[in-house]
Write a protein that holds these residues in place. Sequence first.
Motif, mmCIF file in Angstrom:
data_model
loop_
_atom_site.group_PDB
_atom_site.id
_atom_site.type_symbol
_atom_site.label_atom_id
_atom_site.label_comp_id
_atom_site.label_asym_id
_atom_site.label_seq_id
_atom_site.Cartn_x
_atom_site.Cartn_y
_atom_site.Cartn_z
ATOM 1 N N THR A 64 19.197 -18.576 -20.268
ATOM 2 C CA THR A 64 19.059 -17.086 -19.438
ATOM 3 C C THR A 64 20.307 -16.634 -19.367
ATOM 4 O O THR A 64 20.174 -15.295 -19.525
ATOM 5 N N LYS B 93 9.660 -13.507 -20.750
ATOM 6 C CA LYS B 93 9.719 -14.930 -20.794
ATOM 7 C C LYS B 93 8.209 -15.390 -20.758
ATOM 8 O O LYS B 93 7.420 -15.085 -19.758
ATOM 9 N N GLN C 68 7.085 -19.449 -17.226
ATOM 10 C CA GLN C 68 7.801 -19.545 -16.182
ATOM 11 C C GLN C 68 7.590 -20.570 -15.335
ATOM 12 O O GLN C 68 6.525 -20.719 -14.850
ATOM 13 N N SER D 92 12.785 -16.165 -10.467
ATOM 14 C CA SER D 92 12.538 -16.540 -11.863
ATOM 15 C C SER D 92 13.774 -16.134 -12.740
ATOM 16 O O SER D 92 14.521 -15.458 -12.469
ATOM 17 N N ASP D 93 13.636 -16.556 -13.979
ATOM 18 C CA ASP D 93 14.563 -16.090 -15.070
ATOM 19 C C ASP D 93 14.438 -14.641 -15.448
ATOM 20 O O ASP D 93 15.641 -14.264 -15.553
ATOM 21 N N THR D 94 13.237 -14.258 -15.288
ATOM 22 C CA THR D 94 13.059 -12.720 -15.495
ATOM 23 C C THR D 94 13.943 -11.841 -14.449
ATOM 24 O O THR D 94 14.792 -10.839 -14.702
ATOM 25 N N GLU E 142 5.270 -12.431 -17.506
ATOM 26 C CA GLU E 142 5.063 -13.551 -17.943
ATOM 27 C C GLU E 142 3.562 -13.854 -18.398
ATOM 28 O O GLU E 142 2.619 -13.819 -17.336
ATOM 29 N N ARG F 171 2.963 -18.354 -14.896
ATOM 30 C CA ARG F 171 3.876 -18.315 -13.915
ATOM 31 C C ARG F 171 3.463 -19.659 -13.214
ATOM 32 O O ARG F 171 2.331 -19.805 -12.454
ATOM 33 N N ALA G 69 10.616 -21.339 -22.934
ATOM 34 C CA ALA G 69 10.688 -22.389 -21.534
ATOM 35 C C ALA G 69 10.964 -23.732 -22.000
ATOM 36 O O ALA G 69 10.123 -24.346 -22.346
#
Length: 216
Positions: free
Chosen positions: A21, A37, A40, A47-49, A66, A69, A106
């Motif tokens: 990330t 992504k 997730q 989140s990574d976003t 995503e 999720r 992921a």
Amino acid sequence: MFMSNPLQFILAGVGTEIGKTVVSSVVVEALQADYWKPVQSGALEDSDTETVRRLISNTVTRFHSEAYRLREPLSPHAAAAIDGVQITLSAFSVPKTDNHLVIELAGGLMVPLNDRDLNIDLVQQLQLPVLLVSKHYLGSINHTLLSVEALQQRGIPILGLIFNGPETPASEDFIVNYTGLKSFGRIEWGGEINREFVSRNAASVKPLLEEHHGSL
């Protein structure tokens, strides 16, 4: 800053805790690319976003939602089972954009999405090249070469390698020389990971990415 031949690729790590990330943030900032992504798992509120959104400075990047999720920070197949969800490859399609696009997996290539499909199956379906993130640790040469071999056995194009973490020339040089893959540099560690950190590293990898894009 849209273009007729955008650079779109999948960013995959050679294992867990590789820093995908952070690397995604750097590459997104360097290209002012869009980010996606697909899955997730856990950390839905941070989140990574959202991490990438927080770390970049440009105003061009768009963030695509995503496909899944999942609540638990587990392998996608296990997290999906807890949520009563079945992940299917048919649910994934590359977001429509005229911009550069970075897709962050992921986990590693062999992480399961369901009882049959792995991340690498998703990569194969999306039909985009892979930028492989390697981080120097004991065993990283083995993990990196196995990841490269897995991609090559399936005929999946590899954009190149990007290294993350403290410099280890013996490992880095061997991996690059053995695989013959292009290196897109190394993310220099030191200090807090914030916008300044991302901007500084983006400036160092940007010429390499632009050189590759210009050769397409």
